[in-house]
Design a protein around this motif. Structure first.
Motif, short mmCIF file in Angstrom:
data_model
loop_
_atom_site.label_atom_id
_atom_site.label_comp_id
_atom_site.label_asym_id
_atom_site.label_seq_id
_atom_site.Cartn_x
_atom_site.Cartn_y
_atom_site.Cartn_z
N GLU A 41 0.84 -1.19 0.00
CA GLU A 41 0.00 0.00 0.00
C GLU A 41 0.88 1.24 0.00
OE1 GLU A 41 -3.31 0.55 2.43
OE2 GLU A 41 -4.39 -1.01 1.37
N PRO A 42 0.39 2.33 -0.62
CA PRO A 42 -0.77 2.31 -1.51
C PRO A 42 -0.45 1.49 -2.76
CG PRO A 42 0.35 4.42 -1.65
CD PRO A 42 1.01 3.68 -0.55
N GLY A 43 -1.47 0.83 -3.29
CA GLY A 43 -1.27 0.01 -4.47
C GLY A 43 -1.86 -1.37 -4.31
N GLY A 44 -1.26 -2.34 -4.98
CA GLY A 44 -1.69 -3.72 -4.86
C GLY A 44 -2.60 -4.21 -5.96
N THR A 45 -3.29 -3.29 -6.65
CA THR A 45 -4.13 -3.63 -7.80
C THR A 45 -3.86 -2.56 -8.87
OG1 THR A 45 -6.07 -2.27 -7.29
CG2 THR A 45 -5.91 -4.42 -6.18
N PRO A 46 -4.21 -2.81 -10.13
CA PRO A 46 -3.91 -1.82 -11.16
C PRO A 46 -4.46 -0.41 -10.87
CG PRO A 46 -4.45 -3.90 -12.20
CD PRO A 46 -4.71 -4.08 -10.73
N ARG A 47 -5.72 -0.31 -10.47
CA ARG A 47 -6.28 1.01 -10.20
C ARG A 47 -5.66 1.64 -8.94
NH1 ARG A 47 -10.34 2.56 -13.47
NH2 ARG A 47 -11.45 0.95 -14.65
N ALA A 48 -5.41 0.83 -7.93
CA ALA A 48 -4.78 1.36 -6.72
C ALA A 48 -3.34 1.78 -6.99
CB ALA A 48 -4.84 0.31 -5.60
N GLU A 49 -2.65 1.06 -7.90
CA GLU A 49 -1.29 1.45 -8.26
C GLU A 49 -1.29 2.80 -8.99
OE1 GLU A 49 1.77 0.20 -7.71
OE2 GLU A 49 1.04 -1.46 -6.46
N ALA A 50 -2.34 3.06 -9.80
CA ALA A 50 -2.45 4.35 -10.46
C ALA A 50 -2.60 5.47 -9.43
CB ALA A 50 -3.64 4.35 -11.42
N MET A 51 -3.35 5.20 -8.36
CA MET A 51 -3.46 6.19 -7.28
C MET A 51 -2.13 6.35 -6.55
SD MET A 51 -7.24 5.20 -5.76
CE MET A 51 -8.36 4.33 -6.86
N ARG A 52 -1.39 5.26 -6.42
CA ARG A 52 -0.06 5.33 -5.80
C ARG A 52 0.83 6.31 -6.56
NH1 ARG A 52 3.36 1.82 -2.73
NH2 ARG A 52 5.56 2.17 -3.18
N GLN A 53 0.77 6.24 -7.89
CA GLN A 53 1.58 7.14 -8.69
C GLN A 53 1.24 8.60 -8.40
OE1 GLN A 53 4.03 4.78 -9.57
NE2 GLN A 53 4.25 6.39 -11.10
N LEU A 54 -0.04 8.90 -8.25
CA LEU A 54 -0.45 10.26 -7.91
C LEU A 54 0.10 10.68 -6.56
CD1 LEU A 54 -4.21 10.17 -9.02
CD2 LEU A 54 -2.35 11.41 -10.15
N LEU A 55 0.11 9.76 -5.62
CA LEU A 55 0.55 10.07 -4.26
C LEU A 55 2.06 10.26 -4.16
CD1 LEU A 55 -1.82 7.59 -2.45
CD2 LEU A 55 -1.63 10.02 -1.87
N LEU A 56 2.81 9.49 -4.94
CA LEU A 56 4.27 9.51 -4.82
C LEU A 56 4.96 10.45 -5.80
CD1 LEU A 56 5.18 5.76 -4.18
CD2 LEU A 56 4.49 7.53 -2.55
N ASP A 57 4.23 10.92 -6.79
CA ASP A 57 4.83 11.77 -7.82
C ASP A 57 5.48 13.00 -7.17
OD1 ASP A 57 5.52 13.29 -9.98
OD2 ASP A 57 3.55 13.25 -10.93
N PRO A 58 6.80 13.17 -7.36
CA PRO A 58 7.50 14.27 -6.69
C PRO A 58 7.44 15.60 -7.44
CG PRO A 58 9.09 12.94 -7.87
CD PRO A 58 7.74 12.29 -8.09
N ALA A 59 6.60 15.69 -8.48
CA ALA A 59 6.54 16.91 -9.30
C ALA A 59 6.47 18.16 -8.42
CB ALA A 59 5.33 16.86 -10.23
N PRO A 60 7.52 19.01 -8.43
CA PRO A 60 7.59 20.15 -7.52
C PRO A 60 6.55 21.23 -7.80
CG PRO A 60 9.36 20.25 -9.13
CD PRO A 60 8.68 18.93 -9.32
N ASP A 61 6.00 21.25 -9.01
CA ASP A 61 5.06 22.31 -9.38
C ASP A 61 3.60 21.88 -9.20
OD1 ASP A 61 5.31 20.43 -11.37
OD2 ASP A 61 4.98 21.85 -13.01
N ASP A 67 -5.79 16.85 2.58
CA ASP A 67 -7.05 16.11 2.58
C ASP A 67 -7.15 15.24 1.34
OD1 ASP A 67 -7.79 17.19 4.98
OD2 ASP A 67 -9.18 18.67 4.15
N ALA A 68 -6.68 15.74 0.20
CA ALA A 68 -6.68 14.95 -1.03
C ALA A 68 -5.76 13.74 -0.87
CB ALA A 68 -6.25 15.81 -2.21
#
Length: 217
Positions: A41-61, A67-68
């Protein structure tokens, strides 16, 4: 009737060795003849892994509101539970998960300062009473964990994710929250000193698993 499988989680801050020791836990359980489903976690399934990418993305801008972040964690968890964890437990498999809701209390609660009551409400809604049977908390000072993390990043030629970029104070708050959770639920948590040799860490894990397996059977 099929006996429900056991649910084991590994927790801890960045650099404490969860990935390496999770492999050890899975191998030890499989050696006992247990069907194991390994996940994260986060992850474990294809859709949850897509959410993981949103959570871990280090994009500074691209700023992510706390809350999100919290809601994304539980959205990924809801998918993970429905698609993978609950079906595996129902058929009698043991699930071993790299992080679960204790991480939310530690990172979003301790690290981000989100009130525990808000996390508790989402936990009740999404999990409907499900909690791990055993949580192995790999614990070590953030300063030592940081050195391990930097070494791993160099070896793997990878960059820091959004959480790994946080400062020492954040990780100290995460550790404090984890330890507080362990103190509140000593029957579920096994506090493992991760600031020792890998052989010593895995010896402690093996002793814990062997003791719990005897009780569960």
């Amino acid at each position: 009737m099929t006996k429900r499988g056991r649910f084991i989680t590994l927790e801890g801050g960045e650099g404490v060795g969860k990935s390496t020791n999770m492999q050890y836990v899975v191998a030890w359980l499989e050696a006992q003849g247990i069907e194991v489903v390994a996940t994260r976690e986060p992850g474990g399934t294809p859709r949850a892994e897509a959410m993981r990418q949103l959570l871990l993305d280090p994009a500074p801008d691209e700023w992510l509101h706390t809350d999100a972040e919290l809601l994304l964690m539980f959205a990924a968890r809801a998918q993970h539970l429905a698609e993978k964890i609950l079906p595996a437990l129902a058929r009698g498999a043991w699930v071993v998960c790299d992080r679960f809701t204790d991480a939310t209390y530690a990172y979003q609660g301790g690290g981000r300062g989100i009130p525990a009551e808000r996390i508790e409400a989402l936990e009740a809604f999404v999990q409907k009473g499900l909690t791990p049977d055993l949580t192995l908390l790999l614990d070590m000072p953030p300063s030592a964990a940081k050195q391990r993390l930097e070494s791993r990043l160099r070896d793997q030629h990878t960059t820091r994710d959004r959480f790994e970029q946080e400062q020492t104070a954040f990780f100290q708050a995460v550790r404090d929250a984890y330890r507080a959770r362990a103190a509140q639920s000593p029957e579920r948590f096994a506090l493992i000193n991760a600031d020792q040799s890998l052989a010593a860490v895995q010896s402690d894990i093996r002793d814990t698993l062997a003791g719990r397996a005897t009780l569960w059977h």
